[in-house]
Design a protein around this motif. Structure first.
Motif, PDB file in Angstrom:
ATOM      1  N   ALA A 444      10.559 -12.984  -2.613  1.00 15.91           N
ATOM      2  CA  ALA A 444       9.511 -13.932  -3.001  1.00 15.91           C
ATOM      3  C   ALA A 444       8.419 -13.978  -1.930  1.00 15.91           C
ATOM      4  O   ALA A 444       7.217 -13.960  -2.227  1.00 15.91           O
ATOM      5  CB  ALA A 444      10.109 -15.331  -3.200  1.00 15.91           C
ATOM      6  N   PHE A 445       8.853 -14.037  -0.663  1.00 21.78           N
ATOM      7  CA  PHE A 445       7.878 -14.043   0.436  1.00 21.78           C
ATOM      8  C   PHE A 445       7.060 -12.749   0.443  1.00 21.78           C
ATOM      9  O   PHE A 445       5.849 -12.759   0.653  1.00 21.78           O
ATOM     10  CB  PHE A 445       8.595 -14.186   1.782  1.00 21.78           C
ATOM     11  CG  PHE A 445       9.247 -15.523   2.000  1.00 21.78           C
ATOM     12  CD1 PHE A 445       8.869 -16.629   1.264  1.00 21.78           C
ATOM     13  CD2 PHE A 445      10.242 -15.685   2.949  1.00 21.78           C
ATOM     14  CE1 PHE A 445       9.458 -17.872   1.466  1.00 21.78           C
ATOM     15  CE2 PHE A 445      10.838 -16.910   3.169  1.00 21.78           C
ATOM     16  CZ  PHE A 445      10.452 -18.004   2.417  1.00 21.78           C
ATOM     17  N   ALA A 446       7.725 -11.633   0.225  1.00 25.75           N
ATOM     18  CA  ALA A 446       7.054 -10.338   0.293  1.00 25.75           C
ATOM     19  C   ALA A 446       5.996 -10.192  -0.793  1.00 25.75           C
ATOM     20  O   ALA A 446       4.917  -9.618  -0.556  1.00 25.75           O
ATOM     21  CB  ALA A 446       8.086  -9.212   0.178  1.00 25.75           C
ATOM     22  N   ILE A 447       6.279 -10.721  -1.988  1.00 26.70           N
ATOM     23  CA  ILE A 447       5.292 -10.652  -3.071  1.00 26.70           C
ATOM     24  C   ILE A 447       4.014 -11.385  -2.677  1.00 26.70           C
ATOM     25  O   ILE A 447       2.901 -10.863  -2.811  1.00 26.70           O
ATOM     26  CB  ILE A 447       5.879 -11.249  -4.371  1.00 26.70           C
ATOM     27  CG1 ILE A 447       7.016 -10.367  -4.889  1.00 26.70           C
ATOM     28  CG2 ILE A 447       4.788 -11.391  -5.432  1.00 26.70           C
ATOM     29  CD1 ILE A 447       7.772 -10.986  -6.060  1.00 26.70           C
ATOM     30  N   GLY A 448       4.181 -12.604  -2.181  1.00 29.39           N
ATOM     31  CA  GLY A 448       3.009 -13.373  -1.752  1.00 29.39           C
ATOM     32  C   GLY A 448       2.273 -12.702  -0.617  1.00 29.39           C
ATOM     33  O   GLY A 448       1.036 -12.685  -0.572  1.00 29.39           O
ATOM     34  N   ALA A 449       3.009 -12.118   0.321  1.00 28.39           N
ATOM     35  CA  ALA A 449       2.401 -11.484   1.489  1.00 28.39           C
ATOM     36  C   ALA A 449       1.575 -10.260   1.103  1.00 28.39           C
ATOM     37  O   ALA A 449       0.443 -10.080   1.578  1.00 28.39           O
ATOM     38  CB  ALA A 449       3.491 -11.088   2.489  1.00 28.39           C
ATOM     39  N   VAL A 450       2.127  -9.418   0.240  1.00 29.85           N
ATOM     40  CA  VAL A 450       1.425  -8.189  -0.151  1.00 29.85           C
ATOM     41  C   VAL A 450       0.132  -8.512  -0.892  1.00 29.85           C
ATOM     42  O   VAL A 450      -0.912  -7.876  -0.659  1.00 29.85           O
ATOM     43  CB  VAL A 450       2.346  -7.311  -1.027  1.00 29.85           C
ATOM     44  CG1 VAL A 450       1.557  -6.174  -1.668  1.00 29.85           C
ATOM     45  CG2 VAL A 450       3.492  -6.746  -0.183  1.00 29.85           C
ATOM     46  N   LEU A 451       0.163  -9.504  -1.775  1.00 28.43           N
ATOM     47  CA  LEU A 451      -1.050  -9.872  -2.512  1.00 28.43           C
ATOM     48  C   LEU A 451      -2.095 -10.477  -1.576  1.00 28.43           C
ATOM     49  O   LEU A 451      -3.299 -10.291  -1.764  1.00 28.43           O
ATOM     50  CB  LEU A 451      -0.710 -10.840  -3.639  1.00 28.43           C
ATOM     51  CG  LEU A 451       0.048 -10.213  -4.812  1.00 28.43           C
ATOM     52  CD1 LEU A 451       0.524 -11.277  -5.789  1.00 28.43           C
ATOM     53  CD2 LEU A 451      -0.832  -9.202  -5.527  1.00 28.43           C
ATOM     54  N   MET A 452      -1.648 -11.191  -0.562  1.00 28.17           N
ATOM     55  CA  MET A 452      -2.585 -11.757   0.422  1.00 28.17           C
ATOM     56  C   MET A 452      -3.241 -10.629   1.221  1.00 28.17           C
ATOM     57  O   MET A 452      -4.450 -10.660   1.477  1.00 28.17           O
ATOM     58  CB  MET A 452      -1.826 -12.705   1.354  1.00 28.17           C
ATOM     59  CG  MET A 452      -2.683 -13.746   2.034  1.00 28.17           C
ATOM     60  SD  MET A 452      -3.233 -15.012   0.877  1.00 28.17           S
ATOM     61  CE  MET A 452      -3.971 -16.183   2.049  1.00 28.17           C
ATOM     62  N   ILE A 453      -2.461  -9.652   1.616  1.00 29.49           N
ATOM     63  CA  ILE A 453      -3.005  -8.506   2.359  1.00 29.49           C
ATOM     64  C   ILE A 453      -4.006  -7.739   1.488  1.00 29.49           C
ATOM     65  O   ILE A 453      -5.079  -7.335   1.962  1.00 29.49           O
ATOM     66  CB  ILE A 453      -1.862  -7.590   2.832  1.00 29.49           C
ATOM     67  CG1 ILE A 453      -1.031  -8.296   3.909  1.00 29.49           C
ATOM     68  CG2 ILE A 453      -2.410  -6.267   3.363  1.00 29.49           C
ATOM     69  CD1 ILE A 453       0.241  -7.568   4.288  1.00 29.49           C
ATOM     70  N   ALA A 454      -3.666  -7.551   0.224  1.00 32.09           N
ATOM     71  CA  ALA A 454      -4.571  -6.845  -0.688  1.00 32.09           C
ATOM     72  C   ALA A 454      -5.904  -7.579  -0.805  1.00 32.09           C
ATOM     73  O   ALA A 454      -6.978  -6.956  -0.800  1.00 32.09           O
ATOM     74  CB  ALA A 454      -3.920  -6.699  -2.064  1.00 32.09           C
ATOM     75  N   ALA A 455      -5.856  -8.905  -0.889  1.00 29.78           N
ATOM     76  CA  ALA A 455      -7.095  -9.690  -0.972  1.00 29.78           C
ATOM     77  C   ALA A 455      -7.909  -9.554   0.306  1.00 29.78           C
ATOM     78  O   ALA A 455      -9.145  -9.491   0.273  1.00 29.78           O
ATOM     79  CB  ALA A 455      -6.763 -11.154  -1.242  1.00 29.78           C
ATOM     80  N   GLY A 456      -7.231  -9.502   1.445  1.00 24.72           N
ATOM     81  CA  GLY A 456      -7.937  -9.321   2.717  1.00 24.72           C
ATOM     82  C   GLY A 456      -8.665  -7.994   2.779  1.00 24.72           C
ATOM     83  O   GLY A 456      -9.781  -7.899   3.307  1.00 24.72           O
ATOM     84  N   ILE A 457      -8.047  -6.959   2.230  1.00 27.34           N
ATOM     85  CA  ILE A 457      -8.687  -5.635   2.204  1.00 27.34           C
ATOM     86  C   ILE A 457      -9.924  -5.662   1.304  1.00 27.34           C
ATOM     87  O   ILE A 457     -10.972  -5.103   1.637  1.00 27.34           O
ATOM     88  CB  ILE A 457      -7.683  -4.569   1.734  1.00 27.34           C
ATOM     89  CG1 ILE A 457      -6.555  -4.418   2.768  1.00 27.34           C
ATOM     90  CG2 ILE A 457      -8.373  -3.235   1.501  1.00 27.34           C
ATOM     91  CD1 ILE A 457      -5.418  -3.531   2.323  1.00 27.34           C
TER      92      ILE A 457
END
Length: 499
Positions: A444-457
């Motif tokens: 669950a944490f990893a899903i949120g983290a990856v989408l946050m990183i994608a938005a940062g890019i």
């Protein structure tokens, strides 16, 4: 709107006069009148998260499970917020900021008050939807008014701090839940109801303060009410001069506007899709990323503390108060950098930092090396950056689209982004957390983290250089472009600020 409103082509300096104002007592009134609703929202959401475990217990007065509270009730709240944002966002652009930020607060308070007297699960779920419906409208009306009333040189930090004040309410909600859940003070079926009732009482105080917040002069002059806009800005300047002791210099910057009572949905869609496609992708990415990250943590944090770290349900509020403080201090300490270092660096930086740190937290949790205290500290650090990034999402969509579409743009991105992350998120994450397996929670944490990183890019490439810029320079009003083009029905994209 009154049928007596007249429209035509005018030249106005209202926007320049607002942007050149020194900070004053009048601006503090705006901050208090509009910003305090986020404190209420934080109080509301946190109360549900903290008292959810108690409501699910036998003897609470409601036959409802913990999964229904963190899953169905949370999703209904978010669904109501999405629909409320779209409904009230359109009305905000049509009928003004002031009328709607009064109406939406009343709807929000009604939903909260009715939650306090819930007697069955269906009533509780309906009230959660109604409360969300009101708060969704608040997001559109309030953020529009903030950006249009605050001087451009400090717009970034003020907008972030106001949106970040949600977490002051979260602190209050956490600490209030501790008292309300103490069975030595309140019965199991009474304490959680009083908690919601106290939120209503605070809301009425906010309603009284908000009566003194004026309509946006920018909205007035575009909608054919330039006399009211000029009279209002004259009064604002008088108040500012009296409180600061400074004599304001005249301005020589004007903009030509072809006034209109309303902008159609077709023109709004055209502005988002055709004129500013990169900004549209940016807004969508920022909202989806922050929605998933927050749902990955906040909707299941109490269950995680109880199930994995043996924290008593009545004590989870202490931990959440610490998390909320981390969220609040992020925008407060980093907000000023959005007006100095700039939007692109700070938006992308906060999104990337929070995503990477959450991945580290997921790894440590899966390795079973964290305690309740160290887990809370990890969340606190992650959300220090995530809260700043999430607040910047609202700032971004409220300043990079034309004046006539501002409230609807905020509503659109909030509704679409939050629907993707805020409705599906609780359903997915509640099941992962309730599995009782550390690997599922880490996922669950990893899903949120990856989408946050994608938005940062995405922000690295598409963020707009909006720091210290007038709203009209960032995105010219559609009506201004029409006037400059001799009546053309479509604004010239070449003259709008580029992404």
């Amino acid at each position: 709107m009154s049928s007596s409103v007249q429209t035509g082509t005018i030249k106005t300096d209202v926007a320049a006069r607002l942007d050149r104002l020194p900070w004053s007592r009048w601006h503090w009134m705006i901050v208090i009148g509009l910003g305090t609703v986020w404190i209420l929202d934080g109080l509301e959401v946190t109360l549900v998260g903290n008292v959810g475990g108690r409501i699910a217990e036998d003897g609470s007065g409601l036959d409802i499970s913990a999964a229904q509270i963190t899953g169905l009730a949370a999703s209904l709240y978010v669904a109501g917020a999405c629909l409320g944002a779209l409904f009230f966002g359109r009305l905000t652009d049509l009928y003004g900021r002031k009328k709607l930020f009064m109406v939406t607060l009343i709807v929000y308070l009604a939903g909260t008050a009715l939650t306090a007297v819930s007697m069955n699960p269906l009533w509780f779920f309906a009230c959660r939807f109604l409360t969300g419906f009101g708060i969704g409208g608040e997001y559109a009306a309030i953020n529009s008014a903030i950006d249009e009333l605050i001087p451009s040189r400090v717009r970034g930090r003020v907008d972030l701090i106001i949106n970040g004040s949600f977490w002051l309410g979260a602190v209050g909600g956490s600490l209030l839940s501790i008292v309300m859940l103490d069975e030595a003070i309140f019965a199991k079926d009474v304490g959680w109801r009083i908690a919601f009732a106290l939120g209503v009482a605070l809301g009425f105080v906010v309603l009284l303060v908000r009566r003194h917040v004026p309509e946006s002069p920018r909205w007035l002059f575009i909608h054919g009410r330039e006399d009211e806009a000029n009279a209002l800005i004259d009064d604002i300047e008088r108040q500012v001069e009296e409180s600061t002791g400074q004599k304001l210099e005249p301005v020589d910057s004007t903009i030509t506007i072809r006034q209109r009572k309303a902008i159609g949905f077709g023109e709004i869609a055209k502005a988002l899709v055709k004129l500013y496609p990169k900004r549209t992708i940016l807004g969508f990415s920022l909202f989806v990323g922050q929605a998933f990250l927050y749902n990955a943590i906040t909707f299941g944090y109490a269950t995680i503390l109880i199930e994995f770290f043996d924290v008593k349900s009545g004590h989870t509020g202490y931990y959440y108060a610490v998390i909320a403080l981390g969220n609040f201090f992020g925008p407060v300490l980093l907000g000023g950098l959005f007006d100095t270092i700039g939007r692109r660096v700070m938006i992308s930086g906060t999104y990337l930092a929070s995503g990477v740190l959450l991945l580290v937290t997921a790894y440590l949790f899966k390795q079973d090396v964290l305690s309740a205290t160290t887990m809370t500290l990890c969340w606190c650090v992650v959300l220090f950056f995530a809260s700043t990034g999430a607040s910047s999402a609202y700032l971004t969509v409220s300043e990079v689209f034309p004046m006539e579409t501002r409230a609807m743009a905020i509503a659109f991105f909030y509704a679409i982004g939050t629907a993707v992350g805020g409705i599906t998120g609780p359903q997915v994450f509640s099941r992962l957390v309730e599995s009782g397996e550390t690997s599922q929670v880490a996922l669950a944490f990893a899903i949120g983290a990856v989408l946050m990183i994608a938005a940062g890019i995405v922000a690295i490439f598409f963020a707009v250089k909006a720091e210290r810029q007038s709203l009209e320079n960032i995105a010219k009003p559609l009506t201004a472009e029409e006037a400059d083009d001799g009546g053309s029905t479509a604004p010239a994209g070449a003259r709008a600020a580029t992404a």
